[in-house]
Design a protein around this motif. Sequence first.
Motif, PDB file in Angstrom:
ATOM      1  N   VAL A   1       0.868  -1.177   0.000  1.00  0.00           N
ATOM      2  CA  VAL A   1       0.000   0.000   0.000  1.00  0.00           C
ATOM      3  C   VAL A   1       0.905   1.227   0.000  1.00  0.00           C
ATOM      4  N   THR A   2       0.732   2.087  -0.987  1.00  0.00           N
ATOM      5  CA  THR A   2       1.653   3.196  -1.208  1.00  0.00           C
ATOM      6  C   THR A   2       0.906   4.521  -1.170  1.00  0.00           C
ATOM      7  N   TYR A   3       1.369   5.425  -0.322  1.00  0.00           N
ATOM      8  CA  TYR A   3       0.741   6.732  -0.129  1.00  0.00           C
ATOM      9  C   TYR A   3       1.678   7.815  -0.648  1.00  0.00           C
ATOM     10  N   ILE A   4       1.257   8.475  -1.718  1.00  0.00           N
ATOM     11  CA  ILE A   4       1.976   9.628  -2.258  1.00  0.00           C
ATOM     12  C   ILE A   4       1.278  10.860  -1.706  1.00  0.00           C
ATOM     13  N   ALA A   5       1.904  11.526  -0.748  1.00  0.00           N
ATOM     14  CA  ALA A   5       1.206  12.554   0.025  1.00  0.00           C
ATOM     15  C   ALA A   5       0.991  13.849  -0.748  1.00  0.00           C
ATOM     16  N   GLY A   6       1.833  14.147  -1.734  1.00  0.00           N
ATOM     17  CA  GLY A   6       1.693  15.393  -2.486  1.00  0.00           C
ATOM     18  C   GLY A   6       2.222  16.584  -1.703  1.00  0.00           C
ATOM     19  N   ASP A   7       1.891  17.781  -2.173  1.00  0.00           N
ATOM     20  CA  ASP A   7       2.393  19.011  -1.566  1.00  0.00           C
ATOM     21  C   ASP A   7       1.553  19.382  -0.346  1.00  0.00           C
ATOM     22  N   THR A   8       1.866  18.787   0.778  1.00  0.00           N
ATOM     23  CA  THR A   8       1.173  19.109   2.014  1.00  0.00           C
ATOM     24  C   THR A   8       2.166  19.204   3.151  1.00  0.00           C
ATOM     25  N   ILE A   9       1.844  20.007   4.120  1.00  0.00           N
ATOM     26  CA  ILE A   9       2.558  19.990   5.386  1.00  0.00           C
ATOM     27  C   ILE A   9       1.977  18.866   6.242  1.00  0.00           C
ATOM     28  N   TRP A  10       2.592  18.591   7.386  1.00  0.00           N
ATOM     29  CA  TRP A  10       2.026  17.639   8.331  1.00  0.00           C
ATOM     30  C   TRP A  10       0.831  18.296   9.029  1.00  0.00           C
ATOM     31  N   CYS A  11      -0.321  17.663   8.901  1.00  0.00           N
ATOM     32  CA  CYS A  11      -1.559  18.214   9.437  1.00  0.00           C
ATOM     33  C   CYS A  11      -2.549  17.068   9.601  1.00  0.00           C
ATOM     34  N   ASP A  12      -3.789  17.375   9.884  1.00  0.00           N
ATOM     35  CA  ASP A  12      -4.773  16.328  10.161  1.00  0.00           C
ATOM     36  C   ASP A  12      -4.991  15.391   8.972  1.00  0.00           C
ATOM     37  N   GLU A  13      -4.930  15.928   7.760  1.00  0.00           N
ATOM     38  CA  GLU A  13      -5.272  15.107   6.592  1.00  0.00           C
ATOM     39  C   GLU A  13      -4.276  13.976   6.337  1.00  0.00           C
ATOM     40  N   PRO A  14      -2.980  14.223   6.269  1.00  0.00           N
ATOM     41  CA  PRO A  14      -2.069  13.083   6.115  1.00  0.00           C
ATOM     42  C   PRO A  14      -2.084  12.153   7.319  1.00  0.00           C
ATOM     43  N   ALA A  15      -2.296  12.687   8.509  1.00  0.00           N
ATOM     44  CA  ALA A  15      -2.405  11.821   9.680  1.00  0.00           C
ATOM     45  C   ALA A  15      -3.597  10.877   9.539  1.00  0.00           C
ATOM     46  N   GLU A  16      -4.713  11.401   9.054  1.00  0.00           N
ATOM     47  CA  GLU A  16      -5.897  10.569   8.853  1.00  0.00           C
ATOM     48  C   GLU A  16      -5.666   9.544   7.745  1.00  0.00           C
ATOM     49  N   ALA A  17      -4.970   9.936   6.690  1.00  0.00           N
ATOM     50  CA  ALA A  17      -4.678   8.984   5.611  1.00  0.00           C
ATOM     51  C   ALA A  17      -3.853   7.808   6.134  1.00  0.00           C
ATOM     52  N   ILE A  18      -2.901   8.086   7.011  1.00  0.00           N
ATOM     53  CA  ILE A  18      -2.080   7.014   7.574  1.00  0.00           C
ATOM     54  C   ILE A  18      -2.927   6.100   8.453  1.00  0.00           C
ATOM     55  N   ARG A  19      -3.809   6.689   9.260  1.00  0.00           N
ATOM     56  CA  ARG A  19      -4.671   5.871  10.122  1.00  0.00           C
ATOM     57  C   ARG A  19      -5.649   5.035   9.312  1.00  0.00           C
ATOM     58  N   THR A  20      -6.129   5.579   8.204  1.00  0.00           N
ATOM     59  CA  THR A  20      -7.158   4.894   7.407  1.00  0.00           C
ATOM     60  C   THR A  20      -6.577   3.780   6.559  1.00  0.00           C
ATOM     61  N   TYR A  21      -5.458   4.038   5.894  1.00  0.00           N
ATOM     62  CA  TYR A  21      -4.962   3.114   4.872  1.00  0.00           C
ATOM     63  C   TYR A  21      -3.759   2.276   5.321  1.00  0.00           C
ATOM     64  N   HIS A  22      -3.134   2.627   6.428  1.00  0.00           N
ATOM     65  CA  HIS A  22      -1.981   1.879   6.931  1.00  0.00           C
ATOM     66  C   HIS A  22      -0.944   1.642   5.814  1.00  0.00           C
ATOM     67  N   PRO A  23      -0.465   2.702   5.194  1.00  0.00           N
ATOM     68  CA  PRO A  23       0.463   2.519   4.065  1.00  0.00           C
ATOM     69  C   PRO A  23       1.764   1.859   4.501  1.00  0.00           C
ATOM     70  N   GLU A  24       2.285   1.043   3.598  1.00  0.00           N
ATOM     71  CA  GLU A  24       3.585   0.404   3.828  1.00  0.00           C
ATOM     72  C   GLU A  24       4.722   1.213   3.227  1.00  0.00           C
ATOM     73  N   VAL A  25       4.404   2.036   2.234  1.00  0.00           N
ATOM     74  CA  VAL A  25       5.372   2.951   1.620  1.00  0.00           C
ATOM     75  C   VAL A  25       4.724   4.332   1.576  1.00  0.00           C
ATOM     76  N   ILE A  26       5.456   5.347   2.040  1.00  0.00           N
ATOM     77  CA  ILE A  26       4.951   6.720   2.040  1.00  0.00           C
ATOM     78  C   ILE A  26       5.987   7.606   1.355  1.00  0.00           C
ATOM     79  N   VAL A  27       5.520   8.434   0.430  1.00  0.00           N
ATOM     80  CA  VAL A  27       6.388   9.412  -0.238  1.00  0.00           C
ATOM     81  C   VAL A  27       5.923  10.803   0.159  1.00  0.00           C
ATOM     82  N   VAL A  28       6.826  11.596   0.737  1.00  0.00           N
ATOM     83  CA  VAL A  28       6.472  12.960   1.132  1.00  0.00           C
ATOM     84  C   VAL A  28       7.349  13.961   0.396  1.00  0.00           C
ATOM     85  N   ASN A  29       6.782  15.126   0.131  1.00  0.00           N
ATOM     86  CA  ASN A  29       7.506  16.219  -0.498  1.00  0.00           C
ATOM     87  C   ASN A  29       8.114  17.073   0.613  1.00  0.00           C
ATOM     88  N   ALA A  30       9.437  16.988   0.739  1.00  0.00           N
ATOM     89  CA  ALA A  30      10.097  17.420   1.969  1.00  0.00           C
ATOM     90  C   ALA A  30      11.092  18.551   1.775  1.00  0.00           C
TER      91      ALA A  30
END
Length: 254
Positions: free
Chosen positions: A149-178
């Motif tokens: 399960v791969t989560y491409i977070a896109g252009d976002t800061i750390w906030c409620d939405e990516p936190a919720e995506a992690i809780r919902t989908y339990h990604p095994e690979v996460i790509v963040v724009n850092a």
Amino acid sequence: MNIQLIRNATLWLEYAGLNILVDPMLMDKGSMPAFQNTPNALRNPLVSLPDIETDILNPDLLLVTHTHPDHWDEAAARQLRKDIPLICQPGDEHVFIEAGFTNVTPVEVQHKHHSIRFARTSGHHGTGEIGKRMGNVSGFVLEAAGEPVTYIAGDTIWCDEPAEAIRTYHPEVIVVNAGGARFLQGDPITMHGPDVAAVKRAAPSAHLIAVHMDAINHCMTSRVELAAYLASVQLDGNVFIPQDGESLEFGGKA
């Protein structure tokens, strides 16, 4: 699953038998002026495309998180075949249709393409008034049998939405724009060191990949600086920070 950083946020994914090109910025080095109201006047991109064997002009699928010019540029619109299926966020489809693309799918919630399920996520491209002015941005979660399960977070800061995506989908690979992109005023509009650390703490077992560095003039967090920050908070070695052209391979579920 193989994921290759091309440059900035441009990725090449080999996933469930498909070659997926993400956020193509294909212009030559120095083709675009510096973003306005930013800390320096260096022309973008800061670096050339890497010398790679990957045929990035012939993917099976295009995935575009949003249409800021460091994620979708005129070179991509001109060079890529117009019949390639393209997945985007709602409201952006007119950009691709006007450019001649004939198979455009805006995803409101979920979409299935071949054997891959795409779920759109959201985020905040900054804080306060600047965040509002930056407009809507999306991420996408990819799921397919036998693939991580791969989560491409896109252009976002750390906030409620990516936190919720992690809780919902339990990604095994996460790509963040850092790259910690920012203007002369306000907070960063993409993740910087503390945000990346927060993602890792929220998903300690996930393979975390940090990209979107050393290519655009207002990205003030470099690869070296991110690595140093992660070391300072005892997270060195826990985040992949690939170079342009570098590939990473991850196994999926049985």
